[in-house]
Design a protein around this motif. Structure first.
Motif: not given
Length: 159
Positions: A54-59, A115-121, A124-130
């Motif tokens: 998880d090396c992304g930024d907080n948005v 949340i619905k739209v970004v979650k689809g992008m 689909k793993t624990k990393l995506g949820a984090a």
């Protein structure tokens, strides 16, 4: 030429720098905005991108109530979910989710449509949820993260 001197440097949890980013959603198209937000959440805009961390930024997205959908997608598009019981298929539109975001029962910063739209992008793993937990969306221009020294980004100028 010494080929052993070339090494791929991967980011580690100690070297990752997470910044705060503010994006104004006024008159932005929902899908185009969310695709840029997903890229920032994953960290793909950084040269130190590592797919398994998880090396992304907080948005922080402000003015989410001023988002635009092309055509009549706000009322005609349907999202489906299933409760798991017979006859439990539920459908809702983006307009329904926008109304739901204004209710007091929705947790602050968790806009159901975004949340619905970004979650689809995201993966689909624990990393995506984090990574999805690093997204905060507010209907107005006020947000509680005024003290984090966030950078304001204009997504019209991003690639």
């Amino acid at each position: 030429m010494d080929t052993l001197s070339y090494k791929t440097l991967s980011a580690t949890s100690e070297t990752i720098v997470k910044n705060w980013v503010v994006i104004d959603a006024t008159d932005q198209v929902l899908g185009r905005l969310c695709s840029v937000v997903a890229k920032i959440l994953r960290g793909k805009n950084k040269p130190s991108y590592t797919p398994n961390l998880d090396c992304g930024d907080n948005v922080i997205i402000i003015n989410a109530d001023k988002i635009v959908l092309n055509g009549d997608k706000m009322t005609k598009r349907e999202y489906l979910r299933y409760t798991g019981y017979p006859g439990g298929q539920r459908s809702f539109t983006p307009a329904d989710l926008m109304e739901k975001s204004k209710k007091a029962s929705v947790k602050a910063g968790k806009h159901p449509l975004f949340i619905k739209v970004v979650k689809g992008m995201l993966p689909k793993t624990k990393l995506g949820a984090a990574q999805l937990n690093n997204l905060y969306v507010y209907n107005g221009s006020e947000h509680p993260f005024a003290d984090v020294n966030a950078t304001v980004i204009d997504i019209n100028k991003m690639k």
